[in-house]
Design a protein around this motif. Sequence first.
Motif, PDB file in Angstrom:
ATOM      1  N   PRO A   8       0.822  -1.209   0.000  1.00 25.20           N
ATOM      2  CA  PRO A   8       0.000   0.000   0.000  1.00 25.20           C
ATOM      3  C   PRO A   8       0.854   1.256   0.000  1.00 25.20           C
ATOM      4  N   ILE A   9       0.283   2.356  -0.420  1.00 18.94           N
ATOM      5  CA  ILE A   9       0.933   3.657  -0.344  1.00 18.94           C
ATOM      6  C   ILE A   9       1.014   4.060   1.125  1.00 18.94           C
ATOM      7  N   ARG A  10       2.151   4.626   1.520  1.00 24.83           N
ATOM      8  CA  ARG A  10       2.345   5.062   2.896  1.00 24.83           C
ATOM      9  C   ARG A  10       2.077   6.559   2.987  1.00 24.83           C
ATOM     10  N   LEU A  11       1.112   6.924   3.825  1.00 25.38           N
ATOM     11  CA  LEU A  11       0.755   8.326   4.001  1.00 25.38           C
ATOM     12  C   LEU A  11       1.415   8.896   5.245  1.00 25.38           C
ATOM     13  N   GLY A  12       1.788  10.187   5.181  1.00 22.56           N
ATOM     14  CA  GLY A  12       2.295  10.883   6.342  1.00 22.56           C
ATOM     15  C   GLY A  12       1.182  11.168   7.331  1.00 22.56           C
ATOM     16  N   ILE A  13       1.543  11.539   8.539  1.00 24.15           N
ATOM     17  CA  ILE A  13       0.564  11.743   9.606  1.00 24.15           C
ATOM     18  C   ILE A  13      -0.500  12.756   9.201  1.00 24.15           C
ATOM     19  N   ASP A  14      -0.109  13.842   8.549  1.00 25.37           N
ATOM     20  CA  ASP A  14      -1.048  14.909   8.195  1.00 25.37           C
ATOM     21  C   ASP A  14      -1.247  15.015   6.688  1.00 25.37           C
ATOM     22  N   GLU A  15      -0.951  13.979   5.962  1.00 26.22           N
ATOM     23  CA  GLU A  15      -1.001  14.049   4.500  1.00 26.22           C
ATOM     24  C   GLU A  15      -2.414  13.799   3.969  1.00 26.22           C
ATOM     25  N   VAL A 168     -19.855  -3.185  -3.136  1.00 23.79           N
ATOM     26  CA  VAL A 168     -20.775  -2.574  -2.178  1.00 23.79           C
ATOM     27  C   VAL A 168     -20.380  -1.141  -1.809  1.00 23.79           C
ATOM     28  N   PHE A 169     -19.073  -0.843  -1.772  1.00 22.56           N
ATOM     29  CA  PHE A 169     -18.603   0.439  -1.263  1.00 22.56           C
ATOM     30  C   PHE A 169     -17.865   1.253  -2.319  1.00 22.56           C
ATOM     31  N   HIS A 170     -18.037   2.595  -2.224  1.00 17.79           N
ATOM     32  CA  HIS A 170     -17.178   3.507  -2.981  1.00 17.79           C
ATOM     33  C   HIS A 170     -15.780   3.520  -2.361  1.00 17.79           C
ATOM     34  N   SER A 171     -15.748   3.556  -1.021  1.00 19.05           N
ATOM     35  CA  SER A 171     -14.472   3.619  -0.304  1.00 19.05           C
ATOM     36  C   SER A 171     -14.667   3.082   1.106  1.00 19.05           C
ATOM     37  N   VAL A 172     -13.549   2.718   1.736  1.00 20.99           N
ATOM     38  CA  VAL A 172     -13.561   2.138   3.077  1.00 20.99           C
ATOM     39  C   VAL A 172     -12.387   2.701   3.867  1.00 20.99           C
ATOM     40  N   ARG A 173     -12.644   2.978   5.155  1.00 19.84           N
ATOM     41  CA  ARG A 173     -11.577   3.297   6.103  1.00 19.84           C
ATOM     42  C   ARG A 173     -11.631   2.293   7.240  1.00 19.84           C
ATOM     43  N   GLU A 192      -4.114   3.728  16.036  1.00 18.52           N
ATOM     44  CA  GLU A 192      -2.676   3.613  15.794  1.00 18.52           C
ATOM     45  C   GLU A 192      -2.338   3.493  14.308  1.00 18.52           C
ATOM     46  N   VAL A 193      -3.220   2.875  13.549  1.00 19.82           N
ATOM     47  CA  VAL A 193      -3.016   2.692  12.104  1.00 19.82           C
ATOM     48  C   VAL A 193      -4.365   2.840  11.418  1.00 19.82           C
ATOM     49  N   THR A 194      -4.389   3.528  10.277  1.00 21.11           N
ATOM     50  CA  THR A 194      -5.602   3.612   9.461  1.00 21.11           C
ATOM     51  C   THR A 194      -5.289   3.115   8.059  1.00 21.11           C
ATOM     52  N   LYS A 195      -6.179   2.273   7.539  1.00 15.80           N
ATOM     53  CA  LYS A 195      -6.032   1.723   6.198  1.00 15.80           C
ATOM     54  C   LYS A 195      -7.183   2.227   5.332  1.00 15.80           C
ATOM     55  N   TYR A 196      -6.870   2.524   4.079  1.00 14.43           N
ATOM     56  CA  TYR A 196      -7.840   3.113   3.166  1.00 14.43           C
ATOM     57  C   TYR A 196      -7.939   2.295   1.885  1.00 14.43           C
ATOM     58  N   PRO A 203      -6.459   2.083 -11.265  1.00 15.99           N
ATOM     59  CA  PRO A 203      -6.796   0.879 -10.491  1.00 15.99           C
ATOM     60  C   PRO A 203      -7.193   1.224  -9.047  1.00 15.99           C
ATOM     61  N   MET A 204      -7.748   0.235  -8.348  1.00 13.29           N
ATOM     62  CA  MET A 204      -8.139   0.438  -6.956  1.00 13.29           C
ATOM     63  C   MET A 204      -6.964   0.989  -6.150  1.00 13.29           C
ATOM     64  N   TRP A 205      -7.248   1.981  -5.304  1.00 11.33           N
ATOM     65  CA  TRP A 205      -6.200   2.668  -4.542  1.00 11.33           C
ATOM     66  C   TRP A 205      -6.240   2.212  -3.092  1.00 11.33           C
ATOM     67  N   HIS A 206      -5.068   1.890  -2.533  1.00 12.78           N
ATOM     68  CA  HIS A 206      -4.960   1.402  -1.160  1.00 12.78           C
ATOM     69  C   HIS A 206      -3.805   2.104  -0.477  1.00 12.78           C
ATOM     70  N   ALA A 207      -4.043   2.601   0.742  1.00 15.75           N
ATOM     71  CA  ALA A 207      -3.010   3.325   1.474  1.00 15.75           C
ATOM     72  C   ALA A 207      -3.105   3.024   2.961  1.00 15.75           C
ATOM     73  N   VAL A 208      -2.013   3.317   3.666  1.00 15.30           N
ATOM     74  CA  VAL A 208      -1.927   3.098   5.115  1.00 15.30           C
ATOM     75  C   VAL A 208      -1.307   4.336   5.751  1.00 15.30           C
ATOM     76  N   ARG A 209      -1.874   4.731   6.887  1.00 15.50           N
ATOM     77  CA  ARG A 209      -1.310   5.832   7.675  1.00 15.50           C
ATOM     78  C   ARG A 209      -0.990   5.309   9.068  1.00 15.50           C
ATOM     79  N   THR A 210       0.273   5.394   9.473  1.00 10.32           N
ATOM     80  CA  THR A 210       0.688   4.980  10.808  1.00 10.32           C
ATOM     81  C   THR A 210       0.789   6.214  11.696  1.00 10.32           C
ATOM     82  N   LEU A 211       0.230   6.111  12.899  1.00 13.95           N
ATOM     83  CA  LEU A 211       0.180   7.233  13.838  1.00 13.95           C
ATOM     84  C   LEU A 211       0.990   6.870  15.073  1.00 13.95           C
TER      85      LEU A 211
END
Length: 226
Positions: A8-15, A168-173, A192-196, A203-211
Motif C-alpha cells: 500500500p501507499i504510505r501516508l504521512g501523519i497529516d497528509e 458494495v462500497f465507494h471507499s472504506v476506512r 494507531e493505524v488507518t487503512k484506506y 486501479p483500486m487505490w490502497h493506502a496506510v497511515r501509521t500514527l
Amino acid sequence: MHPVRYSPIRLGIDEDPADHPCAEVRHYNADLAVLEHLLGDLRAMLGRAAAGETVLHPYQILSWQENGLRRRTVMCDPEALLQGGSDVLLVGFLGNRRSTDEANIIDEFDFDVIGEFRQYPGILSYSSMELVPNQWANLVVHLHARDRESWRRSAVHIEAAEDLSPRVFHSVRIHNGRLRGGLIGDGRVTVEVTKYWDYDSDPMWHAVRTLPGGITDADFPGSGRR
C-alpha cells in the motif's frame, strides 16, 4: 481486514492524498466520534450487567433503534469484557456504501460474518451503527493482534474483502487501535493505524497511515488536527 497483493501507499501523519478525499485527515473527527459512540453502547450494557440489572449471554445479539436508525451489538465474551484492567484492541470500519440494489447483499452477508465469531474466541464483541439509512459503521473489540490476523484469513472474511467490498462500497476506512485499561473505565479510543481503500479509483487505490503513539479524539480540537 482487506488482503491485497501489493504494497500500500504510505501516508504521512497529516497528509491529504490528491484525488482521494476518503483518506483526508479531516475524517478522524467524525470517525472517532462514531467509534466512541459505539464504545458508549458497550459500556452502558456492561454497566447494567455489573449492577445486576441484566444478564449478558455469550454470542447474544442485541438489536434496537435510535432515532429510527438501527443498532446492533454481539456480546461474544461478556465475562472477559467485564474484567477490565488490561488493554483491548479495536478495529473500526467505516464505509461509503453505494446506492444500488446489489449493495444490499452486505446486510444478509453480515449475519454470516457474525456466525463465524464462535470460531475466533479472541473476538470479544462486534457492534454496528446505522449512521444514515443503509450506511453503517462497525467496531470489533478483540484481545490480541493474532486474533485480527486469524480473522483476516477466514474464508468468509476474504469473500467480504475481495469480492463484496468493491461492489458494495465507494471507499472504506479501517482504524486499528486499542482501548487502554479495557472497557471498564474511561479510556478513549486510540487509533494507531488507518487503512484506506478507494474502489472508485482505477486501479483500486490502497493506502496506510501509521500514527506513532496513537491518537484520540482529544487530539482533534475544533475542525481538525492541524
